[in-house]
Write an enzyme that holds these catalytic residues in place. Sequence first.
Site, PDB file in Angstrom:
ATOM      1  N   LYS A  95      -3.815  -9.449  -8.909  1.00 25.62           N
ATOM      2  CA  LYS A  95      -4.480  -8.153  -9.090  1.00 25.62           C
ATOM      3  C   LYS A  95      -5.965  -8.294  -8.738  1.00 25.62           C
ATOM      4  O   LYS A  95      -6.578  -9.325  -9.034  1.00 25.62           O
ATOM      5  CB  LYS A  95      -4.316  -7.745 -10.556  1.00 25.62           C
ATOM      6  CG  LYS A  95      -5.072  -6.508 -10.981  1.00 25.62           C
ATOM      7  CD  LYS A  95      -4.298  -5.258 -10.674  1.00 25.62           C
ATOM      8  CE  LYS A  95      -5.128  -4.004 -10.896  1.00 25.62           C
ATOM      9  NZ  LYS A  95      -4.619  -2.857 -10.126  1.00 25.62           N
ATOM     10  N   LEU A 134      -8.082  -0.230 -10.983  1.00 25.90           N
ATOM     11  CA  LEU A 134      -8.485  -1.650 -10.957  1.00 25.90           C
ATOM     12  C   LEU A 134      -8.673  -2.259 -12.354  1.00 25.90           C
ATOM     13  O   LEU A 134      -9.662  -2.954 -12.607  1.00 25.90           O
ATOM     14  CB  LEU A 134      -9.768  -1.821 -10.131  1.00 25.90           C
ATOM     15  CG  LEU A 134      -9.644  -1.614  -8.626  1.00 25.90           C
ATOM     16  CD1 LEU A 134     -10.984  -1.889  -7.944  1.00 25.90           C
ATOM     17  CD2 LEU A 134      -8.559  -2.488  -8.009  1.00 25.90           C
ATOM     18  N   ASN A 150     -10.304  -6.651  -1.074  1.00 28.51           N
ATOM     19  CA  ASN A 150      -9.781  -5.289  -1.236  1.00 28.51           C
ATOM     20  C   ASN A 150     -10.903  -4.309  -0.907  1.00 28.51           C
ATOM     21  O   ASN A 150     -11.816  -4.119  -1.703  1.00 28.51           O
ATOM     22  CB  ASN A 150      -9.282  -5.113  -2.677  1.00 28.51           C
ATOM     23  CG  ASN A 150      -8.819  -3.698  -2.953  1.00 28.51           C
ATOM     24  OD1 ASN A 150      -8.797  -2.856  -2.055  1.00 28.51           O
ATOM     25  ND2 ASN A 150      -8.455  -3.430  -4.195  1.00 28.51           N
ATOM     26  N   CYS A 181     -12.128   0.460  -2.157  1.00 25.92           N
ATOM     27  CA  CYS A 181     -12.893   0.793  -3.360  1.00 25.92           C
ATOM     28  C   CYS A 181     -14.047   1.696  -2.935  1.00 25.92           C
ATOM     29  O   CYS A 181     -14.626   1.498  -1.861  1.00 25.92           O
ATOM     30  CB  CYS A 181     -13.494  -0.457  -3.991  1.00 25.92           C
ATOM     31  SG  CYS A 181     -12.312  -1.766  -4.318  1.00 25.92           S
ATOM     32  N   THR A 223      -2.388   1.108  -0.142  1.00 20.42           N
ATOM     33  CA  THR A 223      -1.669   2.367  -0.349  1.00 20.42           C
ATOM     34  C   THR A 223      -2.309   3.502   0.461  1.00 20.42           C
ATOM     35  O   THR A 223      -3.473   3.432   0.840  1.00 20.42           O
ATOM     36  CB  THR A 223      -1.707   2.746  -1.829  1.00 20.42           C
ATOM     37  OG1 THR A 223      -3.062   2.701  -2.270  1.00 20.42           O
ATOM     38  CG2 THR A 223      -0.883   1.792  -2.665  1.00 20.42           C
ATOM     39  N   GLY A 240       5.513   1.847  -1.558  1.00 23.92           N
ATOM     40  CA  GLY A 240       6.971   1.794  -1.522  1.00 23.92           C
ATOM     41  C   GLY A 240       7.514   2.095  -0.132  1.00 23.92           C
ATOM     42  O   GLY A 240       6.754   2.291   0.826  1.00 23.92           O
ATOM     43  N   GLY A 277       5.935  -1.297   1.478  1.00 25.72           N
ATOM     44  CA  GLY A 277       7.331  -0.870   1.450  1.00 25.72           C
ATOM     45  C   GLY A 277       8.352  -1.941   1.741  1.00 25.72           C
ATOM     46  O   GLY A 277       9.518  -1.629   2.002  1.00 25.72           O
TER      47      GLY A 277
HETATM   48  C1  FMN Z   1       0.626  -0.318  -9.449  1.00 29.30           C
HETATM   49  C2  FMN Z   1      -0.093  -0.798  -8.239  1.00 29.30           C
HETATM   50  C3  FMN Z   1      -1.312  -1.471  -8.388  1.00 29.30           C
HETATM   51  C4  FMN Z   1      -1.994  -1.943  -7.258  1.00 29.30           C
HETATM   52  N1  FMN Z   1      -3.172  -2.611  -7.420  1.00 29.30           N
HETATM   53  C5  FMN Z   1      -3.797  -3.132  -6.322  1.00 29.30           C
HETATM   54  C6  FMN Z   1      -4.980  -3.911  -6.463  1.00 29.30           C
HETATM   55  O1  FMN Z   1      -5.470  -4.176  -7.559  1.00 29.30           O
HETATM   56  N2  FMN Z   1      -5.569  -4.384  -5.321  1.00 29.30           N
HETATM   57  C7  FMN Z   1      -5.063  -4.160  -4.070  1.00 29.30           C
HETATM   58  O2  FMN Z   1      -5.629  -4.621  -3.081  1.00 29.30           O
HETATM   59  N3  FMN Z   1      -3.917  -3.449  -3.921  1.00 29.30           N
HETATM   60  C8  FMN Z   1      -3.294  -2.933  -5.003  1.00 29.30           C
HETATM   61  N4  FMN Z   1      -2.129  -2.226  -4.854  1.00 29.30           N
HETATM   62  C9  FMN Z   1      -1.587  -2.019  -3.482  1.00 29.30           C
HETATM   63  C10 FMN Z   1      -0.518  -3.049  -3.146  1.00 29.30           C
HETATM   64  O3  FMN Z   1      -1.024  -4.366  -3.162  1.00 29.30           O
HETATM   65  C11 FMN Z   1       0.085  -2.760  -1.758  1.00 29.30           C
HETATM   66  O4  FMN Z   1      -0.930  -2.848  -0.779  1.00 29.30           O
HETATM   67  C12 FMN Z   1       0.717  -1.384  -1.655  1.00 29.30           C
HETATM   68  O5  FMN Z   1       1.330  -1.003  -2.872  1.00 29.30           O
HETATM   69  C13 FMN Z   1       1.755  -1.306  -0.533  1.00 29.30           C
HETATM   70  O6  FMN Z   1       2.787  -2.250  -0.731  1.00 29.30           O
HETATM   71  P1  FMN Z   1       4.190  -1.894  -1.456  1.00 29.30           P
HETATM   72  O7  FMN Z   1       4.698  -0.645  -0.792  1.00 29.30           O
HETATM   73  O8  FMN Z   1       5.046  -3.094  -1.255  1.00 29.30           O
HETATM   74  O9  FMN Z   1       3.862  -1.648  -2.893  1.00 29.30           O
HETATM   75  C14 FMN Z   1      -1.437  -1.729  -5.962  1.00 29.30           C
HETATM   76  C15 FMN Z   1      -0.202  -1.068  -5.833  1.00 29.30           C
HETATM   77  C16 FMN Z   1       0.461  -0.611  -6.937  1.00 29.30           C
HETATM   78  C17 FMN Z   1       1.785   0.090  -6.743  1.00 29.30           C
END
Ligand code: FMN
Length: 333
Positions: free
Chosen positions: A68, A96, A154, A157, A220, A244, A272
Amino acid sequence: MSSDVRRIDPGELAGDGSAAAAEAVDLRTDLAGIALPDPILTASGCFASGSEIDRFFDVSDLAAVVVKSITREPRNGLPAPRMAETPSGMLNAIGLQNPGVDMWIERDLAWLRERGARVIASIAGKTVADYRHVARALRATDPDGATIVGWEINLSCPNVEDRGLVFACSPADSAAVVGAVAEEAPVPTLAKLTSDVTDITAIATAVVEAGATGVTLINTLLGMAIDPDTGRPELSNTYGGLSGPAIRPVAVRNVHQVRQALPEVPVLGCGGVRTVTDVVQFLRAGASAVSVGTATFVDPFVGPRLAGELRTWLATRGHADVRSLIGATEPWA
Ligand SMILES: Cc1cc2nc3c(=O)[nH]c(=O)nc-3n(C[C@H](O)[C@H](O)[C@H](O)COP(=O)(O)O)c2cc1C
């Protein structure tokens, strides 16, 4: 390792196929100079620092844990509701939440170290100085990269010094952060970009020129959902990050675009990933590895499962290693 932890033999989760041929497949990959035993990582924020998942399997079995995002000060995150389900994905606005870099080092990193996990530390901040502060603290605690094998920056932000504009939406702001962090880095740095921009290759070019070793694609996508009865947004923050399977085609497109524009730049694909064929798509588009986020909430075993399934997928198609698949796409004409 505590006695109740069950070690996963990837072959156990691999499904059908010749076990011997699958065993012979070489899954090793190189991500921006980080040697990994296989290309399946966890995505930041979906795994915290690993202790939640550790009751399912040993986190050191994973290629690497992207933790995280860590900030200079502790953050409680945003008020509830912070998550909402959407077709084929979810929206989140966690804000965050994290213990701050000092506590993270003392508690979370100590635990990951003790477990022998390979860690990619995710750095976040509100100013360039914030990012630099976290970078310096990480370097001080692990100057040789013994546990923290890479840093992910990251960039999604808000930059309080630039009207709250998200760093990743501005080539100049992204470059300023990456330049500051890269100066401190004893290990490879991956700049994590968003697709919420007109031209992701321009941002990728800026961060690489500023010193990033590679890029993570993608964070995201900004979205919104409204409760039809109350008229209220489903998230207290109004907008949130969509993740997702819904975003996978966007992420694969971004990986492909950056690979075409900057073929030498290593890419960690993200967005995803749920099945082995999702992994293969990202590799073919040009990713050297993938990180899995939202799918972890549905299946905590998804990381080791995908590593096992990838082995079988490659073996049944006669591939001796995973590296030959990276960037391997065929044109129509
Ligand atoms: C609940 C949640 C918390 C997230 N927290 C962070 C984070 O702290 N730092 C970051 O760079 N990305 C964060 N993300 C983004 C994920 O690392 C990832 O880039 C994004 O969800 C796309 O991948 P996925 O579809 O496999 O979830 C978060 C995503 C989710 C769903």
